[in-house]
Write a protein that holds these residues in place. Structure first.
Motif, short mmCIF file in Angstrom:
data_model
loop_
_atom_site.label_atom_id
_atom_site.label_comp_id
_atom_site.label_asym_id
_atom_site.label_seq_id
_atom_site.Cartn_x
_atom_site.Cartn_y
_atom_site.Cartn_z
N GLY A 26 0.84 -1.26 -0.06
CA GLY A 26 0.02 -0.11 0.07
C GLY A 26 0.73 1.43 0.11
N ARG A 27 0.20 2.28 -0.37
CA ARG A 27 0.99 3.55 -0.33
C ARG A 27 0.12 4.65 -0.33
N TYR A 28 0.59 5.92 0.02
CA TYR A 28 -0.12 7.20 -0.28
C TYR A 28 -0.10 7.37 -1.68
N PRO A 29 -1.06 7.91 -2.29
CA PRO A 29 -1.11 8.11 -3.95
C PRO A 29 0.39 9.29 -4.12
N SER A 30 0.87 9.07 -5.38
CA SER A 30 1.71 9.84 -5.76
C SER A 30 1.58 9.96 -7.20
N TRP A 31 2.06 10.91 -7.88
CA TRP A 31 1.84 11.39 -9.35
C TRP A 31 2.90 10.39 -10.03
N PHE A 32 3.83 9.72 -9.60
CA PHE A 32 4.86 8.82 -10.24
C PHE A 32 4.16 7.45 -10.36
N GLU A 33 3.22 7.07 -9.50
CA GLU A 33 2.69 5.88 -9.37
C GLU A 33 1.25 5.85 -9.82
N LYS A 34 0.72 6.64 -10.49
CA LYS A 34 -0.68 6.84 -10.67
C LYS A 34 -0.97 5.62 -11.67
N ASP A 35 -2.05 4.97 -11.43
CA ASP A 35 -2.54 3.83 -12.36
C ASP A 35 -1.48 2.60 -12.58
N TRP A 103 8.86 -7.36 6.37
CA TRP A 103 7.93 -6.16 6.01
C TRP A 103 8.69 -4.69 6.32
N ALA A 104 8.42 -3.96 5.81
CA ALA A 104 8.91 -2.33 6.25
C ALA A 104 7.93 -1.43 5.80
N VAL A 105 8.04 -0.16 6.86
CA VAL A 105 7.23 0.89 6.32
C VAL A 105 8.23 2.13 6.17
N VAL A 106 7.92 2.97 5.12
CA VAL A 106 8.77 4.02 4.67
C VAL A 106 7.82 5.25 4.60
N SER A 107 8.56 6.28 4.88
CA SER A 107 7.90 7.62 4.90
C SER A 107 8.97 8.83 4.72
N ASP A 108 8.35 9.85 4.96
CA ASP A 108 9.24 10.93 4.77
C ASP A 108 9.43 11.94 6.10
N SER A 109 10.07 12.96 6.35
CA SER A 109 10.19 13.66 7.26
C SER A 109 8.90 14.41 7.92
N SER A 110 8.02 14.56 6.71
CA SER A 110 6.72 15.23 7.38
C SER A 110 5.41 14.39 7.12
N GLN A 111 5.69 13.02 7.09
CA GLN A 111 4.64 12.16 6.85
C GLN A 111 3.89 12.37 5.76
N SER A 112 4.16 12.88 4.51
CA SER A 112 3.45 13.04 3.47
C SER A 112 3.54 12.05 2.56
N SER A 113 4.43 11.17 2.67
CA SER A 113 4.56 9.90 1.68
C SER A 113 4.39 8.75 2.74
N LEU A 114 3.85 7.66 2.17
CA LEU A 114 3.91 6.46 2.88
C LEU A 114 4.02 5.17 2.02
N TRP A 115 4.69 4.16 2.22
CA TRP A 115 4.93 2.91 1.59
C TRP A 115 4.88 1.74 2.76
N ILE A 116 4.15 0.73 2.54
CA ILE A 116 3.88 -0.30 2.95
C ILE A 116 4.69 -1.64 2.20
N LEU A 117 5.56 -2.28 2.65
CA LEU A 117 6.30 -2.84 1.92
C LEU A 117 6.57 -4.46 2.46
N PHE A 140 -0.79 8.45 10.73
CA PHE A 140 -1.24 8.41 9.19
C PHE A 140 -2.61 8.43 8.85
N ASP A 141 -2.94 8.67 7.92
CA ASP A 141 -4.37 8.85 7.52
C ASP A 141 -4.77 7.18 6.66
N LEU A 142 -5.40 6.48 6.98
CA LEU A 142 -5.54 5.32 6.59
C LEU A 142 -6.49 4.97 5.50
N ALA A 143 -7.38 6.27 5.32
CA ALA A 143 -8.24 6.59 4.36
C ALA A 143 -7.59 7.03 2.92
N LYS A 144 -6.43 7.50 3.03
CA LYS A 144 -5.47 8.00 2.03
C LYS A 144 -4.70 6.69 1.36
#
Length: 153
Positions: A26-35, A103-117, A140-144
């Motif tokens: 799972g991930r937060y949406p990002s332009w480079f992974e759209k569709d 498994w791993a979880v990755v984000s950034d300094s502001s929690q604006s990105s998220l990847w569950i690996l 983190f916002d699970l709805a996103k």
């Protein structure tokens, strides 16, 4: 855990154990992974950096992007700077990690990105549930979260 602004990283990452293929659950949406679907990232340690090969499918075509990750000094190897296009670098902070590196979880300094690996394309709900619970408790916002479609081939 180390503290920076809003987010903690894990205290230490063994790069050799982190190396290999990770599948995006799972991930937060990002332009480079759209569709995209069937998303994975491979980490290959090199001298002075880590080679990163991202793979996905978009419109039924395989796509591959290569980049480099650089370890942030004094971060316990838990903070990386990713670079796929020079000169742009982005945060890749490992904020949760299984003791066995499954498994791993990755984000950034502001929690604006998220990847569950995960090391496999699919994860059982019983294994995913506590990971998600910790993310919600950390703000983190699970709805996103976009749950990535992974097809077993």
């Amino acid at each position: 855990m180390k503290k920076h602004k809003n987010i903690d990283t894990v205290p230490y990452v063994e790069i050799e154990r982190y190396a290999g293929i990770w599948y995006e659950i799972g991930r937060y949406p990002s332009w480079f992974e759209k569709d995209t679907c069937n998303v994975s990232a491979e980490f290959i340690p090199k001298e002075g950096y880590i080679e990163v090969i991202n793979r996905c499918e978009k419109s039924k075509k395989e796509k591959k992007t290569q980049g480099k990750a650089y370890i942030v000094p004094e971060s316990g190897n838990a903070k990386l700077k990713m670079q796929f296009r020079w000169p742009i670098k982005c945060d890749y902070w490992i904020i949760d990690l299984d003791d066995n590196y499954q498994w791993a979880v990755v984000s950034d300094s502001s929690q604006s990105s998220l990847w569950i690996l995960y090391r496999q394309p699919l994860i059982e709900n019983d294994e995913l549930r506590p990971i998600v619970y910790r993310l919600v408790n950390r703000g983190f916002d699970l709805a996103k979260v976009h749950w990535t479609k992974q097809e077993i081939k």
